[in-house]
Design a protein around this motif. Structure first.
Motif, PDB file in Angstrom:
ATOM      1  N   THR A 182       0.716  -1.227   0.004  1.00 37.36           N
ATOM      2  CA  THR A 182       0.095   0.153   0.020  1.00 37.36           C
ATOM      3  C   THR A 182       0.879   1.313  -0.007  1.00 37.36           C
ATOM      4  OG1 THR A 182      -1.749  -0.988   1.226  1.00 37.36           O
ATOM      5  CG2 THR A 182      -1.616   1.450   1.254  1.00 37.36           C
TER       6      THR A 182
ATOM      7  N   ASP B  94      -5.680  -0.626  -5.110  1.00 42.90           N
ATOM      8  CA  ASP B  94      -5.235  -1.486  -3.791  1.00 42.90           C
ATOM      9  C   ASP B  94      -6.303  -2.783  -3.699  1.00 42.90           C
ATOM     10  OD1 ASP B  94      -3.394  -2.297  -1.935  1.00 42.90           O
ATOM     11  OD2 ASP B  94      -3.681  -0.748  -0.665  1.00 42.90           O
ATOM     12  N   GLU B  95      -5.970  -3.749  -3.107  1.00 39.28           N
ATOM     13  CA  GLU B  95      -6.397  -4.907  -2.598  1.00 39.28           C
ATOM     14  C   GLU B  95      -7.316  -5.529  -3.786  1.00 39.28           C
ATOM     15  OE1 GLU B  95      -6.046  -6.306   0.349  1.00 39.28           O
ATOM     16  OE2 GLU B  95      -5.549  -4.617   1.634  1.00 39.28           O
TER      17      GLU B  95
HETATM   18 MG   LIG Z   1      -2.102  -2.872   2.050  1.00 42.42          MG
END
Ligand SMILES: [Mg+2]
Ligand SMILES: Nc1ncnc2c1ncn2[C@@H]1O[C@H](COP(=O)(O)OP(=O)(O)O)[C@@H](O)[C@H]1O
Length: 398
Positions: free
Chosen positions: A56, A175-176
């Motif tokens: 991240t 992200d993710e």
């Molecule tokens: Mg992360």
């Protein structure tokens, strides 16, 4: 040492005081994005790795790097329970409004906003969570099939055309990404494929758990040709050292080499753990240099802090059977383990444990490095499982 001046930053997504060991990959991504802006071929990157390795914060840094180069960026996080179109729609709207301020790109951006209007109003039927302000009327036939795959491709194509007219590139930092559902993933990949075929300056830089690579390959077999999947892992010893020593130095504090090596050993170079150990060693030490004894004295607190923040949140979301499954894995060692061995240790069949395993994969707790293998997605999780479920009582769970 003065806790107020403690420079270390343990926490999901907390920017570290020193982003150690990532300059090569930052440079690589930066070159690719600048090539993309020029309409040159450039594969995009999907950063994959375990929890706590720094995906991240790296993604956020890459975004800042791109902004500094004049690239237009969007930051999205895919949570477990929202649809990709719902996440993309407002982000794309803001991007297009931003681009529309450039005279040369204005008409393209407006056409993009009309595409967005068609996209959102038609897809709202299947994705009720889409909520986006509409600035223009839809244009009939533009991204309004009501079918995600062609509509997303048409929408992103318009965004790419607007970006090109504005002399910029649009990069979605997601992200993710492993949480995106397969059909939506397929639509995203196919839209990016279209943009790349037309050499439009639009792409995604993503981050996710190691299963992301397989998930993208399942969604579209050609995903491997469109993206590289660099593995983000623990820091090599010199980088782990820098992560500890540099922030202290900036506060006028030294760290002895034998203190650094103990931290490196205890953390295995995992960034989240480095921040936690740095923080507690700092708080424990009474004077500079921070020495090995300080690190020894800080270790129990560092472990306890990790248990409470990093490990515990994941553990609390598990069902009893899932806990037993993970505890059994821990009993077998750090892993990866053959799924058959785990089943045997639980005196169950692999197929009867299928749903448990699938649940753990979708919660992002485990993944399958190769067919039939199971591994933790959180580093050192086996040790945590033994701490939180000591003794034998867990064997009675069902
Ligand atoms: Mg992360
Ligand atoms: N390259 C690095 N050097 C030092 N610390 C880092 C680095 N990358 C991440 N960290 C620290 O590790 C922790 C986890 O980072 P995060 O980006 O949330 O990991 P992930 O997204 O992979 O789970 C944060 O406290 C962050 O400050």
């Amino acid at each position: 040492m003065d806790p107020i001046r403690n420079p270390y930053a343990p926490g999901a997504g907390s920017p570290p005081p020193e982003l150690a060991g990532r300059s090569k990959i930052r440079e690589e991504v930066s070159v690719r994005l600048q090539r993309l802006r020029l309409g040159r071929p450039a594969k995009s990157m999907m950063l994959v790795g375990l929890r706590g390795v720094g995906k991240t914060v790296l993604l956020d840094q890459m975004r800042k790097d791109a902004e500094a180069e004049g690239i237009t960026t969007v930051r999205i996080e895919a949570p477990e329970n929202r649809s990709l179109p719902a996440l993309l729609a407002p982000a794309i709207r803001l991007t297009l409004l931003h681009i529309s301020k450039k005279e040369a790109a204005k008409d393209f951006a407006i056409r993009g906003l009309r595409a967005l209007a068609g996209f959102a109003s038609k897809l709202k039927v299947s994705f009720a969570d889409i909520e986006v302000g509409l600035d223009y009327e839809p244009a009939p036939g533009l991204a309004d099939n009501g079918d995600l795959e062609p509509d997303l491709a048409a929408l992103l194509q318009q965004v790419g055309l607007a970006a090109r007219a504005a002399g910029t590139a649009v990069v979605l930092f997601i992200d993710e990404l492993q949480y995106v559902e397969e059909k939506q993933m397929a639509a995203l990949i196919s839209a990016l494929h279209r943009c790349s075929q037309e050499q439009l300056p639009l792409t995604v830089v993503g981050a996710g758990l190691p299963q992301l690579r397989g998930r993208m390959g399942d969604a579209k077999s050609y995903a491997e040709r469109l993206f590289d999947f660099p593995e983000i892992g623990p820091l090599a010893p010199p980088d782990a050292r820098a992560a500890i020593v540099v922030p202290a130095k900036e506060e006028g504090v030294d760290v002895n080499e034998d203190a650094v090596s103990l931290i490196t050993e205890k953390t295995h170079g995992y960034p989240y753990f480095l921040q936690e150990w740095g923080k507690h060693a700092w708080d424990t030490a009474t004077e500079s240099p921070i020495n090995r004894r300080d690190v020894e004295n800080a270790s129990d607190e560092a472990v306890a802090a990790l248990d409470e923040s990093f490990f515990r949140v994941r553990f609390d979301r598990l069902t009893p059977t899932e806990k037993k499954y993970l505890r059994t894995m821990a009993e077998l060692g750090p892993g990866p383990h053959r799924s058959g061995d785990i089943a045997e240790a639980m005196q169950r069949t692999s197929s009867s444990l299928g749903p448990t395993r699938a649940g753990l994969i979708s919660k992002g707790m485990i993944w399958s490095p190769t067919h039939g293998d199971t591994a933790f997605t959180v580093p050192l999780f086996d040790q945590f499982m033994k701490r939180i479920m000591p003794g034998d009582a867990w064997k009675e769970l069902s």
